[in-house]
Design a protein around this motif. Structure first.
Motif, mmCIF file in Angstrom:
data_model
loop_
_atom_site.group_PDB
_atom_site.id
_atom_site.type_symbol
_atom_site.label_atom_id
_atom_site.label_comp_id
_atom_site.label_asym_id
_atom_site.label_seq_id
_atom_site.Cartn_x
_atom_site.Cartn_y
_atom_site.Cartn_z
ATOM 1 N N GLN A 184 31.747 39.857 39.553
ATOM 2 C CA GLN A 184 31.671 39.762 41.009
ATOM 3 C C GLN A 184 31.596 38.316 41.485
ATOM 4 O O GLN A 184 32.083 37.998 42.581
ATOM 5 N N LEU A 185 31.013 37.428 40.698
ATOM 6 C CA LEU A 185 31.025 36.003 41.055
ATOM 7 C C LEU A 185 32.453 35.469 41.091
ATOM 8 O O LEU A 185 32.847 34.753 42.021
ATOM 9 N N ILE A 186 33.230 35.814 40.080
ATOM 10 C CA ILE A 186 34.623 35.364 40.032
ATOM 11 C C ILE A 186 35.398 35.915 41.223
ATOM 12 O O ILE A 186 36.153 35.190 41.890
ATOM 13 N N ASN A 187 35.214 37.198 41.517
ATOM 14 C CA ASN A 187 35.914 37.809 42.645
ATOM 15 C C ASN A 187 35.503 37.184 43.972
ATOM 16 O O ASN A 187 36.344 36.960 44.851
ATOM 17 N N ALA A 188 34.210 36.899 44.123
ATOM 18 C CA ALA A 188 33.725 36.340 45.390
ATOM 19 C C ALA A 188 34.263 34.933 45.624
ATOM 20 O O ALA A 188 34.602 34.573 46.754
ATOM 21 N N PHE A 189 34.341 34.131 44.578
ATOM 22 C CA PHE A 189 34.880 32.779 44.736
ATOM 23 C C PHE A 189 36.355 32.806 45.137
ATOM 24 O O PHE A 189 36.849 31.854 45.737
ATOM 25 N N GLN A 190 37.053 33.879 44.793
ATOM 26 C CA GLN A 190 38.472 33.978 45.100
ATOM 27 C C GLN A 190 38.749 34.753 46.392
ATOM 28 O O GLN A 190 39.909 35.014 46.715
#
Length: 307
Positions: free
Chosen positions: A232-238
């Protein structure tokens, strides 16, 4: 003697069979490797080169070295976009995971029609990144939207939440929290893997539900929590679509929803500064890679694997 000859014949035939299997595997994997080279590796290499150039899509790129990277740290709008993005990530992701875990605990109680509930709760995750849902969200939090209509019923005067600098980012945080379906399904699968005997033993020892949650559920779920956290961190940054649609593609009001990816898009396709946008893309890759690396380093202190 005959058995020995048969064994030797089998031994000599096996390498040929394995070699044939290798050729078949390579043949079936060939489309994937071609796609990797043309769709992923090739554009990445081109982007890395363009990040060191001045390129506007209309003229040939000219080499300028590290100028784009040096320019980023003197760009106030870029620094603001980083602040907005980090705020969005560090607020929305924990809230999203908390909501996902809470719903997973409720669904783990063996409700009737569990498959229906799972589908309903997972639906926002399928639609959360779509343009249609972002438009709907803008209408819900608009001056005449559903939120203000509900507030009016209790005598509270609402406002245009998406048009106010102090609240616009909060509406995007709420949208991301609402798309908790994917981590919820993963949490639910993890809860089903915890042996019931642990809870039975804890109940016999007099442990209440809260103590069981802290001492059994959370430690046993730490690998799942870690997986969801990184994902979810990766998705949120994108995140891009939500900010683009809700702000009308401007990052407003007052750059309060100017996500890093939105600013990258505006520089690359709005101002045609593709070299600068490429440098921004690689800097984002470093940020995501760094955050992931830190999470993996910290995981050894709080993630427990059941041997």
């Amino acid at each position: 003697m005959a058995v020995t000859e048969l064994a030797r014949g089998t031994a000599t035939r096996r390498p040929a069979r394995k070699k044939g299997d290798g050729k078949a595997a390579a043949l079936f994997l060939a489309p994937w490797f071609v796609g990797l080279a043309l769709i992923t590796a090739g554009p990445m290499a081109a982007s890395l080169y363009l990040s060191f150039t001045d390129y506007n899509l209309l003229q040939a790129p000219s080499w300028i070295g590290w100028d784009n990277y040096e320019r980023m740290f003197a760009d106030p709008r870029l620094l603001n976009s980083l602040q907005v993005t980090f705020t969005y990530v560090f607020v929305s992701v924990p809230l999203q995971l908390a909501a996902a875990l809470g719903l997973a605990l409720l669904l783990d109680k063996g409700l009737r029609g569990l498959a229906v509930y799972r589908s309903i709760y997972y639906l926002p995750s399928l639609l959360g990144g779509s343009v249609a849902i972002a438009i709907l969200w803008r209408q819900v939090f608009g001056a005449d939207g559903l939120i203000n209509q509900v507030l009016a019923l209790v005598g509270i005067e609402g406002q245009g939440w998406v048009s106010h600098p102090d609240y616009a980012l909060g509406t995007l945080v709420a949208l991301n929290v609402w798309t908790f379906g994917a981590p919820m399904i993963i949490f639910l699968a993890g809860l089903r893997q915890i042996p019931r005997m642990y809870y039975e033993a804890a109940s016999i020892d007099g442990a209440g539900r809260w103590r069981q949650f802290r001492s059994i559920t959370v430690p046993m779920l730490t690998p799942i929590i870690f997986f969801n956290l990184v994902l979810q961190l990766i998705n949120a940054f994108q995140s891009f679509t939500q900010a683009f649609v809700v702000s009308g593609g401007t990052g407003g009001p007052a750059d309060s929803t100017m996500f890093y990816t939105l600013y990258l898009y505006l520089k690359g396709f709005g101002s045609l500064e593709m070299g600068y946008a490429s440098a921004m893309a690689w800097f984002l890759l470093l940020i995501i890679g760094g955050m992931t690396f830190v999470n993996f380093l910290a995981s050894k202190y709080w993630v427990f694997y059941d041997d």
